[in-house]
Design an enzyme around this catalytic site. Structure first.
Site, PDB file in Angstrom:
ATOM      1  N   HIS A  62      37.916  40.547  33.932  1.00 30.14           N
ATOM      2  CA  HIS A  62      36.854  39.554  33.791  1.00 30.14           C
ATOM      3  C   HIS A  62      35.965  39.608  35.025  1.00 30.14           C
ATOM      4  CE1 HIS A  62      39.932  37.466  36.121  1.00 30.14           C
ATOM      5  NE2 HIS A  62      39.075  36.517  36.430  1.00 30.14           N
ATOM      6  N   ASP A  66      37.100  37.860  42.638  1.00 29.13           N
ATOM      7  CA  ASP A  66      38.342  38.414  43.183  1.00 29.13           C
ATOM      8  C   ASP A  66      38.885  39.556  42.331  1.00 29.13           C
ATOM      9  OD1 ASP A  66      38.798  36.296  41.283  1.00 29.13           O
ATOM     10  OD2 ASP A  66      40.912  36.271  41.827  1.00 29.13           O
ATOM     11  N   HIS A 139      40.584  31.962  29.436  1.00 29.71           N
ATOM     12  CA  HIS A 139      40.202  31.665  30.806  1.00 29.71           C
ATOM     13  C   HIS A 139      38.830  30.985  30.787  1.00 29.71           C
ATOM     14  CE1 HIS A 139      40.636  31.841  35.048  1.00 29.71           C
ATOM     15  NE2 HIS A 139      39.720  32.768  35.271  1.00 29.71           N
TER      16      HIS A 139
END
Length: 317
Positions: A62, A66, A139
């Site tokens: 995604h 990070d 998410h």
């Protein structure tokens, strides 16, 4: 197949853990497939046994920083580390736009072909040895889990027995090794399967992050040899996990149990569980093992081999 964990922290790096990235080494074809590429990944690679010049495919779960902030720098370095023939990148919508914008504003031009594939659930890639598929996870932004399935192959070919049967070496051996029937010049018919050991079951690696517990993760992980699953939070912080759509250690273990995987490797840990805090990573491991005993915790530069299993071993379970 061998996994090297290049980053196991969530959100931000710590002194001992970088942000997300895992390398899958395929020694039989001198390739490395990378999963996620957080900031600093190329520095982690330089401290590992991974060779940047062997990276041929990169799979991005995604668009959170990070997981992607190290990607542009790595791609720029790849051209200087051996001029790869091509790198294929797989990821969610907007990944191609992101890389093009990075290249435009930094005036970076690759010296080799880079192809970005926008993923949708289903099979993404297939060749003679592997099938790669993905499923949508749950998410805050579009996110995908990946499954790499190695195809089954015939067991070891018994050359001595073939010689004793008077089978001439050459093209016939190839067919026999694949378990096919062949007709010899003298009219005898030989079943290749009779000259091969037990079928070697293709290994299966599944990578799920970032996500809360979801049915798609269970579907993707079904019967995997190794499931790498995020475990950002302790079960004590389940409410926070639900708010942020991340998994707890117990959610990761429940996916592993429901999918009947061989082993669970947890990763993507919140820095809040550093040693000395009220809840630490040892507590997360205990929580997971209470549900799925064959669980380990990843750490940066951990190397994990995925062993082969034989058909006979599978049948005897």
């Amino acid at each position: 197949m061998q996994l090297t964990f290049l980053g196991t922290s969530s959100g931000i790096p710590t002194r001992s853990r970088n942000v997300s990235s895992i390398a899958l080494r395929l020694p039989q074809r001198a390739e490395v497939w990378l999963f996620d590429c957080g900031e600093g990944t190329q520095h982690q690679i330089l401290r590992s046994d991974i060779r940047i010049s062997q990276i041929t495919r990169i799979f991005v779960t995604h668009m959170h920083g990070d997981h992607i902030y190290g990607l542009m720098g790595l791609l720029a370095s790849c051209g200087l580390a051996g001029n790869p023939s091509r790198i294929d990148i797989y990821g969610p919508p907007k990944l191609d736009d992101y890389l093009r914008a990075c290249g435009r504003y930094s005036q970076t031009h690759f010296s080799y072909p880079v192809k970005v594939h926008t993923v949708t659930p289903g099979i993404l890639y297939e060749d003679d040895e592997f099938v790669v598929s993905c499923e949508a996870l749950t998410h805050r932004v579009p996110a995908f889990g990946y499954r790499v399935a190695e195809k089954d192959r015939a067991g070891r070919f018994n050359v001595d027995r073939a010689t004793a049967l008077g089978i001439p070496s050459g093209p016939l051996y190839g067919k026999l090794k694949r378990g096919e029937w062949v007709t010899l010049p003298d009219g005898r018919q030989i079943n290749g399967a009779d000259l091969c050991g037990p079928t070697e079951i293709g290994r299966k690696f599944v990578y799920c992050t970032d996500t809360i517990y979801c049915d798609n993760a269970v579907t993707l992980a079904q019967d995997a040899d190794v499931l790498v699953h995020e475990a950002t939070f302790s079960h004590h912080d389940a409410e926070m996990a639900y708010q942020r759509l991340h998994s707890t250690s117990t959610m990761a273990a429940q996916v592993a149990l429901s999918a009947q995987v061989q082993q669970l490797v947890m990763t993507h840990f919140s820095p809040r569980y550093a040693p000395g805090n009220a809840v630490d990573l040892g507590d997360l491991l205990a929580e997971a093992r209470a549900i799925f005993p064959n669980t380990v915790m990843a750490h940066d530069f951990m190397v994990h081999d995925i062993p082969r299993r034989l058909r006979e071993a599978i049948a005897s379970r």
